[in-house]
Design an enzyme around this catalytic site. Structure first.
Site, PDB file in Angstrom:
ATOM      1  N   GLN A 101      86.001  -9.290  71.423  1.00  0.00           N
ATOM      2  CA  GLN A 101      87.312  -8.883  71.918  1.00  0.00           C
ATOM      3  C   GLN A 101      87.386  -8.062  73.000  1.00  0.00           C
ATOM      4  OE1 GLN A 101      89.279  -5.968  69.627  1.00  0.00           O
ATOM      5  NE2 GLN A 101      91.109  -7.216  69.221  1.00  0.00           N
ATOM      6  N   HIS A 177      92.631  -8.601  73.760  1.00  0.00           N
ATOM      7  CA  HIS A 177      93.112  -7.446  72.787  1.00  0.00           C
ATOM      8  C   HIS A 177      94.349  -7.058  73.426  1.00  0.00           C
ATOM      9  CE1 HIS A 177      93.950  -4.213  70.132  1.00  0.00           C
ATOM     10  NE2 HIS A 177      92.669  -3.506  70.298  1.00  0.00           N
ATOM     11  N   ASN A 180      98.215  -3.122  69.516  1.00  0.00           N
ATOM     12  CA  ASN A 180      97.628  -1.566  68.722  1.00  0.00           C
ATOM     13  C   ASN A 180      97.740  -0.725  70.063  1.00  0.00           C
ATOM     14  OD1 ASN A 180      97.338  -2.915  66.782  1.00  0.00           O
ATOM     15  ND2 ASN A 180      95.051  -2.853  66.548  1.00  0.00           N
ATOM     16  N   TYR A 182      97.288  -0.363  73.325  1.00  0.00           N
ATOM     17  CA  TYR A 182      96.284  -0.539  74.357  1.00  0.00           C
ATOM     18  C   TYR A 182      96.711  -0.903  75.750  1.00  0.00           C
ATOM     19  CZ  TYR A 182      93.363   1.342  70.582  1.00  0.00           C
ATOM     20  OH  TYR A 182      92.800   2.083  69.471  1.00  0.00           O
ATOM     21  N   ARG A 229      95.297 -11.345  70.345  1.00  0.00           N
ATOM     22  CA  ARG A 229      95.777 -10.599  69.495  1.00  0.00           C
ATOM     23  C   ARG A 229      96.949  -9.973  69.793  1.00  0.00           C
ATOM     24  NH1 ARG A 229      93.159  -5.925  65.335  1.00  0.00           N
ATOM     25  NH2 ARG A 229      93.492  -7.208  63.548  1.00  0.00           N
ATOM     26  N   ASN A 237      99.157   4.050  68.057  1.00  0.00           N
ATOM     27  CA  ASN A 237      98.973   4.816  69.145  1.00  0.00           C
ATOM     28  C   ASN A 237     100.527   5.159  69.907  1.00  0.00           C
ATOM     29  OD1 ASN A 237      96.012   5.254  69.429  1.00  0.00           O
ATOM     30  ND2 ASN A 237      96.071   2.842  69.519  1.00  0.00           N
TER      31      ASN A 237
END
Ligand code: 8OZ
Length: 368
Positions: A101, A177, A180, A182, A229, A237
């Site tokens: 990832q 990735h 979430n 980022y 993903r 976050n």
């Protein structure tokens, strides 16, 4: 044994899988402190879990700037590539497949984790009310520095090089990735991206960075080896979007054109409940993607079997159950009890709570 597709072979793009049980990406913060390399400890941990059809490694930074927590592994140096080779060899020896990832944390970092003590970077100078672990303590994530448009090609190039390193390390593919909260997610969402240039504003602009990353990694890997993903409805976050359904419908329609190995969705809240906000429609998002669908978020044996047999998704990614059960696929297939998870050894530390969870066979020997 039960009559379900969950334990039957499948394909994720052009990656052949022995079953549909996937080990989800799990941050464990045990890379070697000197150089952020995986080593024998990670080879043992992942090798123990190679009953999975597919293993997705823990998120791994594409550059020193992409790092946001102590002791997460990288995939930008030769030492890291050597460490990952040990991991991929061990997994392949057991007939499983593994993708790495690729991760850039963006604003979810802290100057003590950044090269030269620099401020973390993000699409816009907006802090997330989040925390990271700097190796000593939990610290607030500070206000990041907004990226200059001229810096973006360099980050895209870091993704390309990381993709190349993944090939050298023997991976079967890569996972981008984009979940979430980022960096990629920060570009996608209007709560964190207030840019007024070609990377902000319209959906076409907010997805530009993601498209550039995809084009870069697809210059290295066939699309059938590249997964992604997303976490459309998560506010991990402190990520926020005013219209996640339409944002992610747009994202997924664009991704569909690449012919990727799979679309991996964190279906509800990251690591938490499966709640979806009002106006959110998960199956509508999945239906925009023609390829292999992987679901994650609190699945257990029964819900995984139902989801796969009903055709909602093709592959199920298990997170926490894979931490405490190295032989999770076998336990699921036999409907055997699962080991409990020790929450105190999730992040950082050594082999305890990492490679010492027993398999069924080991537990039954101990019980004799
Ligand atoms: C838990 C702790 C630190 C990072 C993610 C990479 O949520 C992570 C992560 C999870 O995607």
């Amino acid at each position: 044994m039960s009559d379900t597709k969950l334990f039957t072979p499948a394909k994720a793009g052009s990656i052949d899988l022995k079953n549909r049980v996937v080990m989800a990406p799990l941050t464990r913060n045990r890379a070697r402190a000197e150089d952020d390399s995986p080593f024998e400890l990670q080879a043992e941990y992942y090798g123990q879990r190679a009953g999975a059809g597919l293993i997705i490694t823990e998120a791994s930074q594409i550059s020193p700037q992409g790092k946001g927590y102590a002791w997460t592994p990288g995939i930008y140096s030769d030492a890291q590539v050597e460490g990952w080779k040990k991991v991929t060899d061990r997994i392949h020896a057991k007939g499983s497949k593994v993708v790495i990832q690729l991760w850039h944390v963006g604003r979810i970092s802290h100057p003590v984790l950044q090269p030269g003590g620099a401020d973390p970077v993000a699409p816009s100078a907006i802090a997330a009310k989040s925390k990271t672990f700097d190796g000593t303590q939990f610290v607030d994530t500070p206000t990041p520095r907004a990226l200059d448009a001229a810096e973006i090609p360099g980050i895209v190039e870091d993704y390309r090089k990381a993709a190349e390193n993944a090939k050298r390390a023997g991976f079967d593919g890569i996972e981008i990735h984009a979940a979430n909260g980022y960096l990629i997610d920060q570009f996608l969402r209007d709560g964190s991206n207030k840019r007024e240039d070609a990377y902000g504003g319209s959906l076409e602009n907010r997805t530009r960075f993601l498209r550039e990353v995809m084009d870069a990694v697809l210059s290295v890997w066939d699309a059938g080896k590249v997964g992604i993903r997303l976490s459309p409805f998560s506010n991990a976050n402190e990520i926020a979007d005013s219209a996640p359904q339409s944002t992610f419908a747009h994202v997924i329609k664009q991704l569909n054109g690449y012919g990727l190995a799979y679309l991996h969705l964190v279906e509800g809240q990251t690591g938490g409940p499966r709640d979806i906000p009002e106006g959110g429609d998960l199956s509508a998002l999945y239906s925009l993607f023609d390829g292999t669908k992987m679901g994650n978020n609190g699945y257990d044996r029964a819900s995984a079997i139902t989801a796969v047999d009903d055709g909602d998704i093709d592959l199920v990614a298990f997170g926490r159950p894979f931490i405490s059960n190295p032989d999770l696929p076998e336990r699921l297939e036999r409907d055997a009890p699962l080991n409990a998870l020790d929450p105190d050894t999730l992040y950082g530390g050594d082999s305890r709570g990492y490679t010492d969870y027993p398999t069924l066979a080991e537990s039954s020997v101990a019980a004799e």
